[in-house]
Design an enzyme around this catalytic site. Sequence first.
Site, mmCIF file in Angstrom:
data_model
loop_
_atom_site.group_PDB
_atom_site.id
_atom_site.type_symbol
_atom_site.label_atom_id
_atom_site.label_comp_id
_atom_site.label_asym_id
_atom_site.label_seq_id
_atom_site.Cartn_x
_atom_site.Cartn_y
_atom_site.Cartn_z
ATOM 1 N N GLU A 86 0.811 -1.218 0.000
ATOM 2 C CA GLU A 86 0.000 0.000 0.000
ATOM 3 C C GLU A 86 0.848 1.274 0.000
ATOM 4 O O GLU A 86 0.423 2.308 0.502
ATOM 5 C CB GLU A 86 -0.964 -0.016 1.184
ATOM 6 C CG GLU A 86 -2.058 -1.071 1.043
ATOM 7 C CD GLU A 86 -3.138 -0.927 2.088
ATOM 8 O OE1 GLU A 86 -4.310 -0.758 1.699
ATOM 9 O OE2 GLU A 86 -2.813 -0.991 3.285
ATOM 10 N N HIS A 105 -0.857 4.871 8.186
ATOM 11 C CA HIS A 105 -1.963 4.046 7.688
ATOM 12 C C HIS A 105 -2.159 2.914 8.689
ATOM 13 O O HIS A 105 -1.313 2.021 8.812
ATOM 14 C CB HIS A 105 -1.653 3.506 6.298
ATOM 15 C CG HIS A 105 -2.777 2.674 5.738
ATOM 16 N ND1 HIS A 105 -4.037 3.190 5.516
ATOM 17 C CD2 HIS A 105 -2.837 1.367 5.377
ATOM 18 C CE1 HIS A 105 -4.822 2.251 5.028
ATOM 19 N NE2 HIS A 105 -4.115 1.131 4.943
ATOM 20 N N HIS A 107 -5.056 0.448 11.383
ATOM 21 C CA HIS A 107 -6.287 -0.344 11.388
ATOM 22 C C HIS A 107 -6.980 -0.272 12.756
ATOM 23 O O HIS A 107 -7.104 -1.286 13.444
ATOM 24 C CB HIS A 107 -5.976 -1.803 11.059
ATOM 25 C CG HIS A 107 -5.479 -2.029 9.672
ATOM 26 N ND1 HIS A 107 -5.095 -3.266 9.219
ATOM 27 C CD2 HIS A 107 -5.311 -1.185 8.621
ATOM 28 C CE1 HIS A 107 -4.706 -3.182 7.955
ATOM 29 N NE2 HIS A 107 -4.823 -1.926 7.581
ATOM 30 N N HIS A 173 -11.646 -1.210 6.503
ATOM 31 C CA HIS A 173 -10.207 -1.317 6.310
ATOM 32 C C HIS A 173 -9.433 -0.669 7.456
ATOM 33 O O HIS A 173 -8.772 -1.341 8.226
ATOM 34 C CB HIS A 173 -9.865 -0.653 4.964
ATOM 35 C CG HIS A 173 -8.437 -0.740 4.564
ATOM 36 N ND1 HIS A 173 -8.012 -0.336 3.314
ATOM 37 C CD2 HIS A 173 -7.320 -1.125 5.222
ATOM 38 C CE1 HIS A 173 -6.704 -0.518 3.213
ATOM 39 N NE2 HIS A 173 -6.255 -0.987 4.361
#
Length: 243
Positions: A86, A105, A107, A173
């Site tokens: 990613e 990024h 979760h 996500h």
Amino acid sequence: MNEKDIEGARVVVAEACRVAAARGLMEGILGHISFRVSHDLLLIRCRSADDTGVAYTRPSDIRLVRFDGTAGAPGELDNGYQVPKELPVHVESMRASPDIRAVAHLHPPSIVAADLAGISLRPIYGAYDIPGAVLARGGVPVYRRAVLIHRTQLGKEMVTAMGDRPVVICRGHGITSVASSVQQSVLQAASLEELARMSLAVVSAGGTLVDIDDADWEDLPDLGANFNTGAVWRHEVARAATV
């Protein structure tokens, strides 16, 4: 940045990964944090053949790479290190604005759950967490595709959904949080996760989510970077070391 500064930044990004894991913002081997070094170079957490997870990130796991995913210097992708699939999350976020130097990024489970439950994150509290309330007051956008953001076009879609906000929820996500510093990118995520957790608790208890009164904002001052970032980050680093 000179070599000494880059080595210091590796330490900070690794530290941020451990803090995010200790906070439950990412689990296992998923999630990554980056820091922009120049117009087409960034430091980012990469996975090695002996990777033991984000909670145990070492400075050596933070590798210098180019925006196209190739090694930013000789040896940076040796020893089995792999750039996150990613990478477009980070590259396209940084391309959107020169002010964005750090991208997290993550979760965070409560944020994902709240969004899937149809709960919009709004400023339901004030002094409990002023930076979090301010963040929510500006609105928290959602990128509605539950995909692995592994292509440039998907990264661009996510950035478009984010607009001018510092955080975007990626449905089903996680989130992407951008800032001028690595510390701020993680602390924004932590504030939003706490707001989501509290929102879920209120709804589960049968309550109704209501924004704080407009008049209350006059008495919710900005306590300054020394407190909101400096003091809080020292606590988070110390806490992560004991988890």
